[in-house]
Design a protein around this motif. Structure first.
Motif, PDB file in Angstrom:
ATOM      1  N   SER A 108       0.672  -1.177  -0.088  1.00 24.52           N
ATOM      2  CA  SER A 108       0.044   0.063   0.014  1.00 24.52           C
ATOM      3  C   SER A 108       0.845   1.317   0.028  1.00 24.52           C
ATOM      4  CB  SER A 108      -0.852   0.101   1.278  1.00 24.52           C
ATOM      5  OG  SER A 108      -0.244   0.243   2.505  1.00 24.52           O
ATOM      6  N   GLN A 109       2.067   1.235   0.743  1.00 24.58           N
ATOM      7  CA  GLN A 109       2.886   2.155   0.714  1.00 24.58           C
ATOM      8  C   GLN A 109       3.807   2.706  -0.780  1.00 24.58           C
ATOM      9  OE1 GLN A 109       2.422   4.554   2.995  1.00 24.58           O
ATOM     10  NE2 GLN A 109       0.866   2.982   3.582  1.00 24.58           N
ATOM     11  N   LYS A 110       3.724   1.485  -1.235  1.00 25.25           N
ATOM     12  CA  LYS A 110       4.380   1.596  -2.612  1.00 25.25           C
ATOM     13  C   LYS A 110       3.474   2.316  -3.634  1.00 25.25           C
ATOM     14  CE  LYS A 110       7.574  -2.263  -2.483  1.00 25.25           C
ATOM     15  NZ  LYS A 110       7.759  -3.765  -2.833  1.00 25.25           N
ATOM     16  N   GLU A 112       1.158   4.424  -2.598  1.00 19.35           N
ATOM     17  CA  GLU A 112       1.031   5.814  -2.204  1.00 19.35           C
ATOM     18  C   GLU A 112       2.148   6.622  -2.586  1.00 19.35           C
ATOM     19  OE1 GLU A 112      -1.070   7.690  -0.016  1.00 19.35           O
ATOM     20  OE2 GLU A 112      -2.201   5.818   0.031  1.00 19.35           O
ATOM     21  N   GLU A 119       9.240  10.298  -2.785  1.00 17.24           N
ATOM     22  CA  GLU A 119       9.533   9.382  -1.899  1.00 17.24           C
ATOM     23  C   GLU A 119      10.088  10.085  -0.598  1.00 17.24           C
ATOM     24  OE1 GLU A 119      11.885   6.322  -3.589  1.00 17.24           O
ATOM     25  OE2 GLU A 119      10.746   6.081  -5.067  1.00 17.24           O
ATOM     26  N   LEU A 123       7.510   8.474   6.666  1.00 17.96           N
ATOM     27  CA  LEU A 123       6.500   7.866   7.200  1.00 17.96           C
ATOM     28  C   LEU A 123       6.523   7.669   8.469  1.00 17.96           C
ATOM     29  CD1 LEU A 123       5.203   5.337   4.302  1.00 17.96           C
ATOM     30  CD2 LEU A 123       4.022   7.402   5.230  1.00 17.96           C
ATOM     31  N   ILE A 125       5.313   5.228  11.457  1.00 18.06           N
ATOM     32  CA  ILE A 125       4.576   3.979  11.985  1.00 18.06           C
ATOM     33  C   ILE A 125       4.370   3.602  13.368  1.00 18.06           C
ATOM     34  CG2 ILE A 125       4.607   1.898  11.109  1.00 18.06           C
ATOM     35  CD1 ILE A 125       5.875   2.348   8.668  1.00 18.06           C
ATOM     36  N   ILE A 143      10.573  -0.145   3.989  1.00 19.55           N
ATOM     37  CA  ILE A 143      10.048   0.707   3.816  1.00 19.55           C
ATOM     38  C   ILE A 143      11.295   1.961   4.231  1.00 19.55           C
ATOM     39  CG2 ILE A 143       8.155   2.753   4.285  1.00 19.55           C
ATOM     40  CD1 ILE A 143       6.414   0.488   4.930  1.00 19.55           C
ATOM     41  N   ALA A 146      10.798   5.319   6.309  1.00 20.70           N
ATOM     42  CA  ALA A 146       9.786   4.953   7.604  1.00 20.70           C
ATOM     43  C   ALA A 146      10.525   5.297   8.845  1.00 20.70           C
ATOM     44  CB  ALA A 146       9.269   3.650   7.494  1.00 20.70           C
ATOM     45  N   ASP A 200       1.298   8.036  10.490  1.00 26.04           N
ATOM     46  CA  ASP A 200       0.692   7.843   8.987  1.00 26.04           C
ATOM     47  C   ASP A 200       0.251   6.419   8.816  1.00 26.04           C
ATOM     48  OD1 ASP A 200       1.725  10.350   7.550  1.00 26.04           O
ATOM     49  OD2 ASP A 200       3.558   9.607   8.384  1.00 26.04           O
ATOM     50  N   ILE A 201       0.668   5.565   9.661  1.00 29.57           N
ATOM     51  CA  ILE A 201       0.368   3.993   9.767  1.00 29.57           C
ATOM     52  C   ILE A 201       0.047   3.710  11.353  1.00 29.57           C
ATOM     53  CG2 ILE A 201       0.746   1.756   9.132  1.00 29.57           C
ATOM     54  CD1 ILE A 201       2.042   2.984   6.692  1.00 29.57           C
ATOM     55  N   GLN A 257      -3.828   5.452   7.595  1.00 36.57           N
ATOM     56  CA  GLN A 257      -4.178   4.061   7.650  1.00 36.57           C
ATOM     57  C   GLN A 257      -4.292   3.507   8.837  1.00 36.57           C
ATOM     58  OE1 GLN A 257      -1.841   3.041   4.285  1.00 36.57           O
ATOM     59  NE2 GLN A 257      -3.571   3.366   2.815  1.00 36.57           N
TER      60      GLN A 257
END
Length: 299
Positions: A108-110, A112, A119, A123, A125, A143, A146, A200-201, A257
């Motif tokens: 899902s992040q790819k 996004e 890039e 993010l 998490i 990621i 991240a 973000d996640i 998410q």
């Protein structure tokens, strides 16, 4: 004694408890760990032998397997999403279904990144109930942009997770707290790092097995893996999901998410829970075995 002959004895000795395929997989896992030999090596060199000392060690392991102690605990490690993790009685043994959850998040992040054509965004998490750290560390490893944080109530589990992060050369910030006792993620204790105001996640694989389902759990799991990380009361099975969803409403970024691994029998209840809390784009996904196993939602 030839290794192939011992292999036959080993599988036969475990066939009362495990099916032949599982017993055979144990043999080759131990063979690779203890003697650095793979299945193909034994096939190409059928005359390889165990020494008397090696047979003594193998027999001791065999006796523990007969007691249904998980082979991963006996070896002290397992593999998850292409990485090696230390495991012990303080953490759950990572499951293949959880790898599917990690794959979903990474995928899902790819998407996004491609949709935003950037890039550079860092993010943030958060993994709640991290255990061995397998989710948090796998995300940090895969990621690149991240910044990963992870929570657990168990100090011993967090010590194992910290070792795993160092072993896999990833940076994860670990926090000890009981998630049920806080009303906002800003209440989390953070001493040596700056905790984000929003994430973000948020991802969690919390306890979700009801007591009524204990009869479905294999003895090697029931007798050895930490119940704190497994079970919830029958009349409040979604307690962790409800609490984490409440926190996510307050602490996810716009369009952030929320990912969950869930009880396969409570897929509809999970969808209702998230929709009733006004999450958007609620999605239920099955695992490789065809069971309702994970959800995704956004705020």
């Amino acid at each position: 004694m030839k290794i192939k002959a011992y292999r036959t004895q080993f599988i036969q000795a475990l066939s009362i408890i495990y099916d032949e395929g599982e017993a055979e997989s144990f043999f080759y896992l131990i063979l690779e760990e203890k003697k650095q030999l793979k299945r193909i090596d034994l096939a190409l060199q059928p005359d390889l032998e165990f020494s008397e000392e090696e047979i003594r060690i193998w027999n001791a392991i065999l006796e523990q397997l007969k007691l249904e102690i998980p082979v991963q605990y006996l070896l002290g490690k397992t593999h998850f999403y292409g990485l090696e993790f230390e495991v012990n009685e303080n953490v759950l043994i990572p499951r293949p279904e959880t790898e599917e959850l990690v794959e979903w998040i990474i995928g899902s992040q790819k998407l996004e990144v491609r949709s935003e054509k950037s890039e550079s965004k860092k993010l943030k998490i958060l993994d709640i109930g991290t255990g061995s750290g397998c989710i948090a560390i796998s995300l940090a490893k895969n990621i690149p942009n991240a910044q990963v944080f992870a929570i657990d109530v168990s100090e011993k589990a967090l010590a194992t997770a910290q070792k795993n992060a160092e072993m896999n050369q990833t940076e994860v910030h670990f926090i000890k707290t009981n998630i049920l006792n806080i009303n906002n993620l800003q209440e989390l204790p953070a001493s040596n790092f700056q905790l984000p105001t929003h994430f973000d996640i948020i991802v969690s694989n919390p306890p979700y097995v009801r007591n009524i389902e204990k009869q479905e759990i294999k003895k090697n799991v029931l007798d050895n893996e930490p119940h704190l990380a497994l079970f919830v009361e029958d009349d409040n099975a979604l307690i962790f999901y409800r609490k984490i969803a409440e926190l996510a409403r307050k602490n996810l970024t716009q369009n952030g998410q929320l990912f969950f691994e869930i009880n396969q029998y409570l897929g509809k209840e999970m969808i209702s829970l998230l929709e009733n809390m006004n999450f958007k784009n609620v999605e239920l996904r099955k695992d490789i075995y065809g069971n309702d196993r994970m959800t995704k939602a956004s705020v």
